[in-house]
Design a protein around this motif. Sequence first.
Motif, PDB file in Angstrom:
ATOM      1  N   VAL A 147      -2.240  -0.223   7.883  1.00 32.26           N
ATOM      2  CA  VAL A 147      -3.379  -0.771   7.139  1.00 32.26           C
ATOM      3  C   VAL A 147      -3.569  -2.247   7.483  1.00 32.26           C
ATOM      4  N   GLY A 148      -4.735  -2.779   7.220  1.00 32.55           N
ATOM      5  CA  GLY A 148      -5.018  -4.196   7.499  1.00 32.55           C
ATOM      6  C   GLY A 148      -4.845  -4.475   8.983  1.00 32.55           C
ATOM      7  N   GLY A 149      -4.066  -5.503   9.291  1.00 34.24           N
ATOM      8  CA  GLY A 149      -3.854  -5.869  10.691  1.00 34.24           C
ATOM      9  C   GLY A 149      -3.136  -4.792  11.475  1.00 34.24           C
ATOM     10  N   SER A 150      -2.478  -3.878  10.796  1.00 31.64           N
ATOM     11  CA  SER A 150      -1.779  -2.800  11.496  1.00 31.64           C
ATOM     12  C   SER A 150      -2.688  -1.592  11.700  1.00 31.64           C
ATOM     13  N   SER A 152       3.690  -0.932  10.817  1.00 25.27           N
ATOM     14  CA  SER A 152       3.757  -1.841   9.671  1.00 25.27           C
ATOM     15  C   SER A 152       4.718  -2.955  10.033  1.00 25.27           C
ATOM     16  N   LYS A 153       4.194  -4.162  10.066  1.00 24.19           N
ATOM     17  CA  LYS A 153       5.052  -5.293  10.427  1.00 24.19           C
ATOM     18  C   LYS A 153       6.251  -5.367   9.475  1.00 24.19           C
ATOM     19  N   THR A 154       5.978  -5.195   8.196  1.00 21.54           N
ATOM     20  CA  THR A 154       7.058  -5.336   7.198  1.00 21.54           C
ATOM     21  C   THR A 154       7.767  -4.013   6.930  1.00 21.54           C
ATOM     22  N   THR A 165       4.795  -1.887   3.191  1.00 25.97           N
ATOM     23  CA  THR A 165       3.460  -1.781   2.586  1.00 25.97           C
ATOM     24  C   THR A 165       3.296  -0.397   1.962  1.00 25.97           C
ATOM     25  N   GLY A 189      -0.168 -10.371  11.295  1.00 26.56           N
ATOM     26  CA  GLY A 189      -0.723  -9.015  11.256  1.00 26.56           C
ATOM     27  C   GLY A 189      -2.133  -8.945  11.827  1.00 26.56           C
ATOM     28  N   GLN A 211     -11.457  -9.356   8.240  1.00 28.14           N
ATOM     29  CA  GLN A 211     -10.051  -9.619   7.947  1.00 28.14           C
ATOM     30  C   GLN A 211      -9.579 -10.872   8.678  1.00 28.14           C
ATOM     31  N   GLU A 266      -9.127 -13.453   5.709  1.00 23.45           N
ATOM     32  CA  GLU A 266      -7.722 -13.484   5.306  1.00 23.45           C
ATOM     33  C   GLU A 266      -7.066 -14.771   5.822  1.00 23.45           C
ATOM     34  N   VAL A 273      -3.196 -11.843  -0.793  1.00 25.47           N
ATOM     35  CA  VAL A 273      -2.986 -10.412  -0.579  1.00 25.47           C
ATOM     36  C   VAL A 273      -1.616 -10.004  -1.109  1.00 25.47           C
ATOM     37  N   LYS A 311      -0.336  -6.970  -3.748  1.00 24.29           N
ATOM     38  CA  LYS A 311       0.694  -5.984  -3.380  1.00 24.29           C
ATOM     39  C   LYS A 311       1.739  -5.895  -4.492  1.00 24.29           C
TER      40      LYS A 311
HETATM   41  O1  F6P Z   1      -3.750  -6.970   4.331  1.00 27.09           O
HETATM   42  C1  F6P Z   1      -2.671  -7.784   4.018  1.00 27.09           C
HETATM   43  C2  F6P Z   1      -1.584  -7.644   4.976  1.00 27.09           C
HETATM   44  O2  F6P Z   1      -0.526  -8.406   4.536  1.00 27.09           O
HETATM   45  C3  F6P Z   1      -2.029  -8.027   6.372  1.00 27.09           C
HETATM   46  O3  F6P Z   1      -1.829  -9.340   6.664  1.00 27.09           O
HETATM   47  C4  F6P Z   1      -1.270  -7.063   7.196  1.00 27.09           C
HETATM   48  O4  F6P Z   1      -1.870  -6.942   8.426  1.00 27.09           O
HETATM   49  C5  F6P Z   1      -1.348  -5.822   6.358  1.00 27.09           C
HETATM   50  O5  F6P Z   1      -1.194  -6.291   5.051  1.00 27.09           O
HETATM   51  C6  F6P Z   1      -0.356  -4.754   6.666  1.00 27.09           C
HETATM   52  O6  F6P Z   1       0.949  -5.217   6.554  1.00 27.09           O
HETATM   53  P1  F6P Z   1       2.117  -4.478   7.299  1.00 27.09           P
HETATM   54  O7  F6P Z   1       1.808  -4.479   8.740  1.00 27.09           O
HETATM   55  O8  F6P Z   1       3.344  -5.242   6.951  1.00 27.09           O
HETATM   56  O9  F6P Z   1       2.161  -3.072   6.750  1.00 27.09           O
END
Ligand code: F6P
Length: 547
Positions: free
Chosen positions: A152-155, A205-207, A210, A267, A349, A353, A508, A512
């Motif tokens: 989602v988002g940047g991913s 997902s970078k983290t 999410t 992201g 975004q 963002e 953001v 979350k």
């Molecule tokens: O939309 C908010 C955000 O923190 C973005 O910056 C990021 O791209 C997105 O959520 C998804 O986060 P992640 O890649 O950690 O799942």
Amino acid sequence: MSCRSQLSSWQSLETLAEEMKNVHLKQLFSEDAQRFKHFSIQLPGLLFDYSKNLITVKEMNALQSLAQETELTAWRDKMFAGEKINFTENRAVLHVALRNRSCAPIYVNGEDVSQAIAAELSKMHAFVNKVRSGEWKGYTGRVITDVVSIGVGGSNLGPQMATEALQNYADETLRIHYISNADGVQISKVLKELNPASTLFVVSSKTFTTSETMANAKTAVAWLKSVAKDDTAIAKHFVAVSTNLKKTAEFGISSENVFTMWDWVGGRFSLWSAIGLPIALYLGFDAFIQLLEGAFEADEHFKNADLSENVPVIMALLSMWNTTFLGAKAQAILPYDQTMHMLPAYLQQAEMESNGKSVTFTGESVPYTTVPLLWGMTGINGQHAFYQYLHQGNTIIPADFIGSIKPVVEVNNHHEILMSNFFAQTEALMGGVTAEQVRQELSSKGQELSDIESLIQHKVHKGNRPTTSILLDKVDAKHLGKLIALYEHKIFCQGILLQICSFDQWGVELGKGLASKIQNELENDNVSAEHDSSTNGLISYFKNKRA
Ligand code: F6P
């Protein structure tokens, strides 16, 4: 660090903006027959025309002085040098390193990261070739026919925007699907059409925390297991892209199936990293490299061009001129190319963002308007929806018109029809229609004088609405890469000019955190007393009706 509004260039710009309130764009065009030549820039494969903005050499000089006074080029160099310019998260900002096609090393914390980037690209390349050639098999031995990207988002936005834009270059090897929403409607619709034995999931997902992405990934695993009945199938059907190797392992994805990215890739700037894996799978690895090459050309231009000819610098200066100094509150993005229909969402975004913030680098409230609300859709469809507002609404919305010379698909004279609308709209938004023109038009049609006078004010278009036109030779991987990178650098410059930290997103993160607390309340009996009466009322109403 002094407040931006105390800089001498800022004060000149305020005076110039006051004077500009009495100037019409038509007047600027009639005063300078070479205006297009003076205010347009050609890069290889791309024309940038900003002559339909309310600027003259005087305003451009003052804007460039602002860039100098805010040390824009020094900040740019810090970014390319890997300095930790994302100071609220203590990180470098190095998406440019991902598309560095030169042999020059790039350092983060004294370590050359180019080797690690090259290694990850090779890993992607090998994987893409295995999947596309059919060497990679699913748990029953079938080849992969469908790739599902979960993120989602940047991913999500970058890969999905790029695959939409470049879909006419795809062969029949793989179909691609995107799941980003926690709403079960989306995932169930996608999965309904697929066979688990020939489906590959890319969980991006970078983290890797999410919640919507994790929920979708778990549902996808359950869907696979419902037929595979065996955990070993996961290794053949799931790969991940993340910085969080601990979480990917906990999820059950083995390290050889994890593609890495780094904390210095934000992201919303990550499509150049392994987050772009779905693009490479769908279009082939060469197309992905073309995308990087286009972006690299834009990076070189941003690094080397003089401020007066630097497209992203000028884009940022114009955004600031229109918003902070002339008072625009919104900015439209209008692609005249169906393939770029997701560009407005992507740029929304990227810019909002990044720069939708209201404190300076040092945490003081900014005493000026920062970035506008950014929105848009494909131009032709927009013409039949919201352009009325652009032409005659009582607020002025600057717009970027983006089109191409050669369409990806030639059909009869469709491209001429499309582009004649592009040119006509920018001309009309600039020049408008005067009362005298309306009078002449209506009387030439034989309309009664009394009817004409009652209609005139309704048909007058004041014009004087700024537009910027960008023409690409063609929407292909290289030109798309270049366009996106130019916008990324515009966003970077906006942050420096406005003194805003562009690389965090605390707003953001707030959402979350709050949602995960409330989810707990929705799924269990506990109700928190911490909420206000509206939120409590909504939660109880929802729970009672769901019970
Ligand atoms: O939309 C908010 C955000 O923190 C973005 O910056 C990021 O791209 C997105 O959520 C998804 O986060 P992640 O890649 O950690 O799942």
